[in-house]
Design a protein around this motif. Structure first.
Motif, PDB file in Angstrom:
ATOM      1  N   CYS A  51     -10.508   4.659  -2.902  1.00 44.12           N
ATOM      2  CA  CYS A  51      -9.078   4.936  -2.711  1.00 44.12           C
ATOM      3  C   CYS A  51      -8.242   3.654  -2.848  1.00 44.12           C
ATOM      4  CB  CYS A  51      -8.835   5.602  -1.363  1.00 44.12           C
ATOM      5  SG  CYS A  51      -9.497   4.699   0.034  1.00 44.12           S
ATOM      6  N   ASN A  52      -8.795   2.546  -2.380  1.00 41.74           N
ATOM      7  CA  ASN A  52      -8.081   1.257  -2.488  1.00 41.74           C
ATOM      8  C   ASN A  52      -7.843   0.879  -3.941  1.00 41.74           C
ATOM      9  OD1 ASN A  52      -8.656  -0.397   0.442  1.00 41.74           O
ATOM     10  ND2 ASN A  52      -9.843   1.407  -0.030  1.00 41.74           N
ATOM     11  N   GLU A  53      -8.879   1.126  -4.748  1.00 39.16           N
ATOM     12  CA  GLU A  53      -8.758   0.790  -6.164  1.00 39.16           C
ATOM     13  C   GLU A  53      -7.752   1.691  -6.865  1.00 39.16           C
ATOM     14  OE1 GLU A  53     -12.775   0.752  -7.649  1.00 39.16           O
ATOM     15  OE2 GLU A  53     -13.247  -0.780  -6.160  1.00 39.16           O
ATOM     16  N   LEU A  54      -7.750   2.966  -6.479  1.00 38.13           N
ATOM     17  CA  LEU A  54      -6.819   3.915  -7.098  1.00 38.13           C
ATOM     18  C   LEU A  54      -5.378   3.636  -6.711  1.00 38.13           C
ATOM     19  CD1 LEU A  54      -8.426   7.455  -6.793  1.00 38.13           C
ATOM     20  CD2 LEU A  54      -7.625   6.367  -8.880  1.00 38.13           C
ATOM     21  N   CYS A  55      -5.155   3.345  -5.461  1.00 42.94           N
ATOM     22  CA  CYS A  55      -3.777   3.215  -4.987  1.00 42.94           C
ATOM     23  C   CYS A  55      -3.650   2.183  -3.858  1.00 42.94           C
ATOM     24  CB  CYS A  55      -3.287   4.588  -4.512  1.00 42.94           C
ATOM     25  SG  CYS A  55      -1.538   4.581  -4.126  1.00 42.94           S
ATOM     26  N   PRO A  56      -3.645   0.900  -4.229  1.00 44.70           N
ATOM     27  CA  PRO A  56      -3.540  -0.155  -3.214  1.00 44.70           C
ATOM     28  C   PRO A  56      -2.205  -0.165  -2.467  1.00 44.70           C
ATOM     29  CG  PRO A  56      -3.516  -1.080  -5.446  1.00 44.70           C
ATOM     30  CD  PRO A  56      -3.799   0.372  -5.598  1.00 44.70           C
ATOM     31  N   GLU A  57      -1.211   0.543  -3.007  1.00 45.24           N
ATOM     32  CA  GLU A  57       0.083   0.618  -2.307  1.00 45.24           C
ATOM     33  C   GLU A  57      -0.050   1.416  -1.001  1.00 45.24           C
ATOM     34  OE1 GLU A  57      -0.476   1.561  -5.457  1.00 45.24           O
ATOM     35  OE2 GLU A  57       1.184   1.005  -6.769  1.00 45.24           O
ATOM     36  N   VAL A  58      -1.025   2.308  -0.959  1.00 41.81           N
ATOM     37  CA  VAL A  58      -1.174   3.208   0.198  1.00 41.81           C
ATOM     38  C   VAL A  58      -2.431   2.909   1.014  1.00 41.81           C
ATOM     39  CG1 VAL A  58      -1.549   5.622   0.907  1.00 41.81           C
ATOM     40  CG2 VAL A  58       0.112   5.087  -0.904  1.00 41.81           C
ATOM     41  N   PHE A  59      -3.533   2.636   0.324  1.00 46.72           N
ATOM     42  CA  PHE A  59      -4.814   2.466   1.014  1.00 46.72           C
ATOM     43  C   PHE A  59      -5.185   0.991   1.099  1.00 46.72           C
ATOM     44  CE2 PHE A  59      -4.919   6.581  -1.155  1.00 46.72           C
ATOM     45  CZ  PHE A  59      -5.190   7.429  -0.088  1.00 46.72           C
ATOM     46  N   GLU A  60      -5.661   0.614   2.282  1.00 46.19           N
ATOM     47  CA  GLU A  60      -6.024  -0.786   2.508  1.00 46.19           C
ATOM     48  C   GLU A  60      -7.398  -0.821   3.178  1.00 46.19           C
ATOM     49  OE1 GLU A  60      -3.464  -4.483   4.044  1.00 46.19           O
ATOM     50  OE2 GLU A  60      -3.505  -2.784   5.396  1.00 46.19           O
TER      51      GLU A  60
ATOM     52  N   LEU B  49     -14.576  -1.933   8.528  1.00 40.54           N
ATOM     53  CA  LEU B  49     -15.375  -1.557   7.352  1.00 40.54           C
ATOM     54  C   LEU B  49     -15.006  -0.154   6.855  1.00 40.54           C
ATOM     55  CD1 LEU B  49     -18.871  -2.965   8.422  1.00 40.54           C
ATOM     56  CD2 LEU B  49     -17.068  -4.115   7.143  1.00 40.54           C
ATOM     57  N   LYS B  50     -13.734   0.167   7.014  1.00 35.48           N
ATOM     58  CA  LYS B  50     -13.205   1.455   6.556  1.00 35.48           C
ATOM     59  C   LYS B  50     -11.815   1.232   5.972  1.00 35.48           C
ATOM     60  CE  LYS B  50     -15.457   4.111  10.250  1.00 35.48           C
ATOM     61  NZ  LYS B  50     -16.584   4.552   9.453  1.00 35.48           N
ATOM     62  N   SER B  51     -11.353   2.234   5.239  1.00 36.53           N
ATOM     63  CA  SER B  51      -9.999   2.145   4.715  1.00 36.53           C
ATOM     64  C   SER B  51      -8.990   2.646   5.734  1.00 36.53           C
ATOM     65  CB  SER B  51      -9.892   2.971   3.439  1.00 36.53           C
ATOM     66  OG  SER B  51     -10.562   2.294   2.405  1.00 36.53           O
ATOM     67  N   THR B  52      -7.792   2.117   5.624  1.00 34.45           N
ATOM     68  CA  THR B  52      -6.696   2.551   6.494  1.00 34.45           C
ATOM     69  C   THR B  52      -5.472   2.848   5.616  1.00 34.45           C
ATOM     70  OG1 THR B  52      -5.981   0.273   6.791  1.00 34.45           O
ATOM     71  CG2 THR B  52      -7.477   1.144   8.447  1.00 34.45           C
ATOM     72  N   ILE B  53      -4.458   3.444   6.235  1.00 41.26           N
ATOM     73  CA  ILE B  53      -3.247   3.817   5.518  1.00 41.26           C
ATOM     74  C   ILE B  53      -2.127   2.828   5.853  1.00 41.26           C
ATOM     75  CG2 ILE B  53      -1.528   5.654   5.191  1.00 41.26           C
ATOM     76  CD1 ILE B  53      -4.246   6.540   4.278  1.00 41.26           C
ATOM     77  N   LYS B  54      -1.469   2.322   4.819  1.00 50.52           N
ATOM     78  CA  LYS B  54      -0.413   1.324   5.032  1.00 50.52           C
ATOM     79  C   LYS B  54       0.954   1.936   5.297  1.00 50.52           C
ATOM     80  CE  LYS B  54      -0.704  -2.140   1.908  1.00 50.52           C
ATOM     81  NZ  LYS B  54      -0.954  -2.707   0.550  1.00 50.52           N
ATOM     82  N   LEU B  55       1.154   3.175   4.814  1.00 46.37           N
ATOM     83  CA  LEU B  55       2.493   3.768   4.907  1.00 46.37           C
ATOM     84  C   LEU B  55       2.496   5.022   5.773  1.00 46.37           C
ATOM     85  CD1 LEU B  55       3.417   3.669   1.104  1.00 46.37           C
ATOM     86  CD2 LEU B  55       4.018   1.991   2.851  1.00 46.37           C
ATOM     87  N   ASP B  56       3.510   5.198   6.590  1.00 49.13           N
ATOM     88  CA  ASP B  56       3.644   6.406   7.414  1.00 49.13           C
ATOM     89  C   ASP B  56       3.969   7.613   6.561  1.00 49.13           C
ATOM     90  OD1 ASP B  56       2.986   5.509   9.831  1.00 49.13           O
ATOM     91  OD2 ASP B  56       5.038   5.111  10.512  1.00 49.13           O
TER      92      ASP B  56
END
Ligand code: SF4
Length: 63
Positions: free
Chosen positions: A15-24, A30-37
């Protein structure tokens, strides 16, 4: 649109690779998180794609 990631995330960063604007990627969790509400209109489609592709089915979308 609101997005959350469950504990099932296996941290492969797709998901980070697909959309770094949203997924971090969180190096401590060691997991992804969401940057935007709230997901902006122009990113909704790629976020849906990320959810579909997520092998752990960990990306939850509320429209
Ligand atoms: S694609 Fe799914 S399993 Fe992979 S990092 Fe993103 S939320 Fe986690």
């Amino acid at each position: 649109m609101k997005v959350t990631i469950t504990k099932q995330c296996m941290g492969d960063r797709n998901c980070n690779e697909l959309c770094p604007e949203v997924f971090e990627y969180d190096e401590d969790l060691l997991k992804s998180t969401i940057k935007l509400d709230k997901i902006p209109e122009h990113l909704k489609e790629v976020v849906r794609k990320a959810a579909e592709e997520c092998g752990a089915k960990a990306i939850i979308i509320e429209e």
